[in-house]
Write a protein that holds these residues in place. Structure first.
Motif, PDB file in Angstrom:
ATOM      1  N   VAL A  66       0.689  -6.894  -5.440  1.00 27.58           N
ATOM      2  CA  VAL A  66      -0.502  -6.054  -5.575  1.00 27.58           C
ATOM      3  C   VAL A  66      -0.124  -4.663  -5.078  1.00 27.58           C
ATOM      4  O   VAL A  66       0.276  -4.501  -3.928  1.00 27.58           O
ATOM      5  CB  VAL A  66      -1.683  -6.588  -4.738  1.00 27.58           C
ATOM      6  N   ILE A  67      -0.217  -3.665  -5.938  1.00 31.87           N
ATOM      7  CA  ILE A  67       0.054  -2.281  -5.543  1.00 31.87           C
ATOM      8  C   ILE A  67      -1.279  -1.595  -5.282  1.00 31.87           C
ATOM      9  O   ILE A  67      -2.172  -1.609  -6.135  1.00 31.87           O
ATOM     10  CB  ILE A  67       0.841  -1.537  -6.638  1.00 31.87           C
ATOM     11  N   VAL A  68      -1.408  -1.001  -4.096  1.00 30.29           N
ATOM     12  CA  VAL A  68      -2.672  -0.369  -3.703  1.00 30.29           C
ATOM     13  C   VAL A  68      -2.483   1.143  -3.632  1.00 30.29           C
ATOM     14  O   VAL A  68      -1.600   1.639  -2.920  1.00 30.29           O
ATOM     15  CB  VAL A  68      -3.150  -0.887  -2.328  1.00 30.29           C
ATOM     16  N   GLY A 109       0.828  -1.205   0.000  1.00 29.02           N
ATOM     17  CA  GLY A 109       0.000   0.000   0.000  1.00 29.02           C
ATOM     18  C   GLY A 109       0.857   1.248   0.000  1.00 29.02           C
ATOM     19  O   GLY A 109       1.954   1.271   0.575  1.00 29.02           O
ATOM     20  N   THR A 110       0.376   2.278  -0.656  1.00 31.75           N
ATOM     21  CA  THR A 110       1.118   3.546  -0.705  1.00 31.75           C
ATOM     22  C   THR A 110       0.515   4.521   0.309  1.00 31.75           C
ATOM     23  O   THR A 110      -0.694   4.721   0.358  1.00 31.75           O
ATOM     24  CB  THR A 110       1.057   4.150  -2.112  1.00 31.75           C
ATOM     25  N   ALA A 111       1.395   5.124   1.116  1.00 29.12           N
ATOM     26  CA  ALA A 111       0.944   6.051   2.149  1.00 29.12           C
ATOM     27  C   ALA A 111       2.065   7.041   2.427  1.00 29.12           C
ATOM     28  O   ALA A 111       3.222   6.645   2.597  1.00 29.12           O
ATOM     29  CB  ALA A 111       0.569   5.303   3.424  1.00 29.12           C
ATOM     30  N   GLY A 112       1.711   8.318   2.485  1.00 26.80           N
ATOM     31  CA  GLY A 112       2.714   9.352   2.687  1.00 26.80           C
ATOM     32  C   GLY A 112       3.447   9.256   4.002  1.00 26.80           C
ATOM     33  O   GLY A 112       4.592   9.701   4.129  1.00 26.80           O
ATOM     34  N   GLU A 113       2.806   8.653   5.010  1.00 30.49           N
ATOM     35  CA  GLU A 113       3.433   8.563   6.334  1.00 30.49           C
ATOM     36  C   GLU A 113       4.236   7.276   6.517  1.00 30.49           C
ATOM     37  O   GLU A 113       4.779   7.012   7.599  1.00 30.49           O
ATOM     38  CB  GLU A 113       2.374   8.654   7.425  1.00 30.49           C
ATOM     39  N   HIS A 149      -4.882  -4.551   5.610  1.00 34.29           N
ATOM     40  CA  HIS A 149      -4.633  -5.770   4.841  1.00 34.29           C
ATOM     41  C   HIS A 149      -3.394  -5.665   3.953  1.00 34.29           C
ATOM     42  O   HIS A 149      -3.148  -6.550   3.124  1.00 34.29           O
ATOM     43  CB  HIS A 149      -5.858  -6.111   3.988  1.00 34.29           C
ATOM     44  N   CYS A 150      -2.612  -4.613   4.123  1.00 34.65           N
ATOM     45  CA  CYS A 150      -1.364  -4.480   3.358  1.00 34.65           C
ATOM     46  C   CYS A 150      -0.219  -5.165   4.098  1.00 34.65           C
ATOM     47  O   CYS A 150      -0.109  -5.066   5.327  1.00 34.65           O
ATOM     48  CB  CYS A 150      -1.017  -3.005   3.147  1.00 34.65           C
ATOM     49  N   ASP A 151       0.633  -5.873   3.360  1.00 35.68           N
ATOM     50  CA  ASP A 151       1.830  -6.462   3.955  1.00 35.68           C
ATOM     51  C   ASP A 151       2.884  -5.397   4.221  1.00 35.68           C
ATOM     52  O   ASP A 151       3.651  -5.495   5.187  1.00 35.68           O
ATOM     53  CB  ASP A 151       2.403  -7.534   3.020  1.00 35.68           C
ATOM     54  N   TYR A 152       2.956  -4.405   3.336  1.00 31.24           N
ATOM     55  CA  TYR A 152       3.913  -3.310   3.468  1.00 31.24           C
ATOM     56  C   TYR A 152       3.209  -1.994   3.164  1.00 31.24           C
ATOM     57  O   TYR A 152       2.280  -1.948   2.353  1.00 31.24           O
ATOM     58  CB  TYR A 152       5.074  -3.458   2.476  1.00 31.24           C
ATOM     59  N   LEU A 153       3.694  -0.933   3.792  1.00 28.80           N
ATOM     60  CA  LEU A 153       3.333   0.419   3.412  1.00 28.80           C
ATOM     61  C   LEU A 153       4.600   1.101   2.913  1.00 28.80           C
ATOM     62  O   LEU A 153       5.678   0.947   3.503  1.00 28.80           O
ATOM     63  CB  LEU A 153       2.751   1.200   4.595  1.00 28.80           C
TER      64      LEU A 153
END
Length: 250
Positions: free
Chosen positions: A195-197, A176-180, A212-216
């Motif tokens: 899977v890129i979210v 998952g992509t997240a600024g923080e 449900h993301c394995d990585y941010l």
């Protein structure tokens, strides 16, 4: 023809004629226009014995609902979104390393179209959206996608969190992509089934999706703005996966 939908623009109509000609039932063309690009569209239509009508620009503007039609509108059978079951079959048949793009609540049709175009260019197997609170296939999406709406499956799911869990059970890693986020996207291994979210414009990913993301991961932002347009960010993420998967190849 109420059961038909209309797509418009030279590139979108030409892509439809090349990739799904059986869906095209009629062309509506601007009276008096016959340049090289229009001639190419007409030749494709003639090869499929598709009828065409010549009308005034005002009629095209009405059919395109004010969109930039470039002198051509096609009446086509309605779009079909893919289901979760169809996504499973697609992954079962895929021989390479899967790459999927998830858009969690992207409501702007221009962004959805641009994401489909990037997904097609990067070789992604599908784009997944929630059935509710999301843009879906429309003439605007098709026009912006420049043909990618006909080549990349758009999968609408009822429960996005459940779908991500099912993909994880298939061996895909969810990023998952997240600024923080603490780590950069470039530090995440995207050469594995991925899977890129991407989150919604402004709001980002919903809480359940994030859980449900394995990585941010985040993209480095060196300027004064805090985030990128979701379609731009999606393109960068997808092609980082492509770069990692082709690293070391001649």
């Amino acid at each position: 023809m109420s059961e038909l939908e209309y797509i418009y623009g030279l590139h979108a109509v030409q892509a439809m004629l090349e990739q799904s000609p059986k869906r095209v039932k009629r062309l509506i063309l601007q009276r008096g226009r016959l340049d090289a690009r229009m001639q190419a569209v007409l030749e494709l239509a003639a090869a499929e014995a598709i009828d065409s009508d010549r009308v005034l620009p005002e009629e095209l503007e009405r059919l395109a609902a004010g969109g930039v039609h470039q002198g051509v509108v096609a009446a086509v059978t309605p779009s079909q979104l893919w289901s979760e079951e169809m996504l499973g079959h697609l992954l079962d048949r895929h021989q390479g390393v899967p790459l999927l793009l998830v858009l969690d609540g992207v409501t702007d049709p221009h962004n959805l179209g641009a994401c489909l175009r990037s997904a097609d260019a990067a070789g992604a197997q599908a784009v997944i959206i929630p059935r509710d609170r999301s843009a879906s296939l429309s003439p605007t999406v098709r026009k912006v996608a420049c043909g990618a709406a006909e080549t990349v499956p758009l999968v609408a799911v009822t429960n996005l969190a459940r779908t991500l869990k099912q993909l994880q059970q298939r061996g895909l890693w969810v990023v998952g992509t997240a600024g923080e986020a603490q780590q950069l996207l470039y530090q995440v291994d995207l050469s594995v089934p991925t899977v890129i979210v991407m989150g919604a414009e402004g709001a980002g990913m919903r809480r359940l999706t994030r859980e449900h993301c394995d990585y941010l991961a985040k993209l480095p932002m060196a300027g004064g703005v805090s985030s990128l347009n979701v379609s731009v960010a999606a393109g960068i993420c997808l092609f980082e996966a492509v770069r990692q998967r082709t690293a070391g190849m001649p």
